[in-house]
Design an enzyme around this catalytic site. Structure first.
Site, mmCIF file in Angstrom:
data_model
loop_
_atom_site.group_PDB
_atom_site.id
_atom_site.type_symbol
_atom_site.label_atom_id
_atom_site.label_comp_id
_atom_site.label_asym_id
_atom_site.label_seq_id
_atom_site.Cartn_x
_atom_site.Cartn_y
_atom_site.Cartn_z
ATOM 1 N N ASP A 29 42.702 51.061 40.269
ATOM 2 C CA ASP A 29 43.141 49.878 39.728
ATOM 3 C C ASP A 29 45.121 49.596 40.485
ATOM 4 O OD1 ASP A 29 41.785 47.562 37.438
ATOM 5 O OD2 ASP A 29 44.253 47.683 38.061
ATOM 6 N N ILE A 30 44.617 48.144 40.728
ATOM 7 C CA ILE A 30 46.515 47.757 41.013
ATOM 8 C C ILE A 30 47.168 48.105 40.114
ATOM 9 C CG2 ILE A 30 46.265 45.149 41.201
ATOM 10 C CD1 ILE A 30 47.314 45.545 44.130
ATOM 11 N N ASN A 86 34.385 43.832 32.537
ATOM 12 C CA ASN A 86 33.843 42.234 31.378
ATOM 13 C C ASN A 86 32.943 41.756 31.691
ATOM 14 O OD1 ASN A 86 35.986 43.923 29.448
ATOM 15 N ND2 ASN A 86 37.732 43.194 31.640
ATOM 16 N N VAL A 95 37.771 39.019 38.319
ATOM 17 C CA VAL A 95 37.369 39.485 39.562
ATOM 18 C C VAL A 95 35.507 39.056 39.653
ATOM 19 C CG1 VAL A 95 37.247 40.862 41.506
ATOM 20 C CG2 VAL A 95 39.384 40.824 40.609
ATOM 21 N N HIS A 99 32.385 45.534 38.593
ATOM 22 C CA HIS A 99 33.433 46.248 38.622
ATOM 23 C C HIS A 99 33.542 47.337 36.898
ATOM 24 C CE1 HIS A 99 35.680 42.818 37.894
ATOM 25 N NE2 HIS A 99 36.525 43.604 36.974
ATOM 26 N N MET A 100 32.982 48.368 36.934
ATOM 27 C CA MET A 100 33.141 49.351 36.158
ATOM 28 C C MET A 100 34.292 49.827 35.734
ATOM 29 S SD MET A 100 30.333 52.536 34.988
ATOM 30 C CE MET A 100 29.239 51.388 34.619
ATOM 31 N N HIS A 101 35.570 49.147 35.015
ATOM 32 C CA HIS A 101 37.178 49.957 34.799
ATOM 33 C C HIS A 101 36.271 51.337 33.639
ATOM 34 C CE1 HIS A 101 39.016 46.361 34.560
ATOM 35 N NE2 HIS A 101 37.950 45.511 34.649
HETATM 36 P P1 5GP Z 1 39.052 42.230 35.064
HETATM 37 O O1 5GP Z 1 39.260 42.087 34.350
HETATM 38 O O2 5GP Z 1 37.906 41.262 36.464
HETATM 39 O O3 5GP Z 1 38.067 43.760 34.262
HETATM 40 O O4 5GP Z 1 39.650 43.554 36.182
HETATM 41 C C1 5GP Z 1 39.967 43.085 37.944
HETATM 42 C C2 5GP Z 1 40.661 44.405 37.732
HETATM 43 O O5 5GP Z 1 41.164 44.456 39.053
HETATM 44 C C3 5GP Z 1 41.568 44.223 37.216
HETATM 45 O O6 5GP Z 1 42.135 45.646 36.149
HETATM 46 C C4 5GP Z 1 43.618 43.796 38.484
HETATM 47 O O7 5GP Z 1 44.431 44.601 37.766
HETATM 48 C C5 5GP Z 1 42.016 44.844 39.317
HETATM 49 N N1 5GP Z 1 42.605 44.111 40.514
HETATM 50 C C6 5GP Z 1 43.132 43.097 41.409
HETATM 51 N N2 5GP Z 1 42.978 42.784 42.021
HETATM 52 C C7 5GP Z 1 43.270 43.790 42.749
HETATM 53 C C8 5GP Z 1 43.611 44.166 44.110
HETATM 54 O O8 5GP Z 1 43.802 44.065 45.624
HETATM 55 N N3 5GP Z 1 43.569 45.776 43.893
HETATM 56 C C9 5GP Z 1 43.596 46.612 42.795
HETATM 57 N N4 5GP Z 1 42.995 47.913 43.298
HETATM 58 N N5 5GP Z 1 42.629 46.164 41.813
HETATM 59 C C10 5GP Z 1 42.811 44.873 41.866
#
Ligand code: 5GP
Ligand code: ZN
Length: 113
Positions: A29-30, A86, A95, A99-101
């Protein structure tokens, strides 16, 4: 399709990829929320958990299996870790490609915020 994670799959946007097979891709994760914070995604575009259908069930299992394998590899499987998906706005999804964190390396509290 204008999807960030599809672009990562197609290598149009760089990512720190830690695992890949025919069905799933995993990358750091970024904006990590734990010492290890990996996103595990299917290679097919599915916008939200609400869009999963019967043929996707094996892939969902593979996301979970990959999380456990990565946790074992990194040495925190036995201590414990957090896996989160989420869904939509109220669930904190930002996003829209499922995706699974996988988060590990620190202690987590419950309930999640
Ligand atoms: P969500 O909030 O949709 O559950 O998680 C999206 C995740 O994607 C966030 O933890 C965010 O930091 C990560 N993320 C967003 N943009 C990028 C990216 O360009 N590259 C990477 N590696 N992670 C990203
Ligand atoms: Zn996508």
């Amino acid at each position: 399709m204008d999807c960030l994670f599809c672009k990562i799959i197609k290598r149009e946007i760089p990512a720190d990829i830690v695992y890949e097979d025919d069905e799933v891709l995993a990358f750091n994760d970024i904006n990590p929320q734990a010492p290890t914070h990996i996103l595990i995604i299917p290679k097919t575009h599915i916008a939200t958990l609400n869009d999963i259908e019967e043929p996707d069930l094996a892939m969902i299992g593979r996301l979970q299996y990959t999380a456990a394998q990565l946790a074992r590899e990194r040495g925190f499987a036995e201590d414990g870790y957090r896996v989160v998906m989420n869904c939509n706005e109220m669930g904190g999804q930002t996003v829209y490609h499922i995706h699974m964190h996988l988060m590990g390396g620190r202690e987590f509290t419950w309930p999640a915020g």
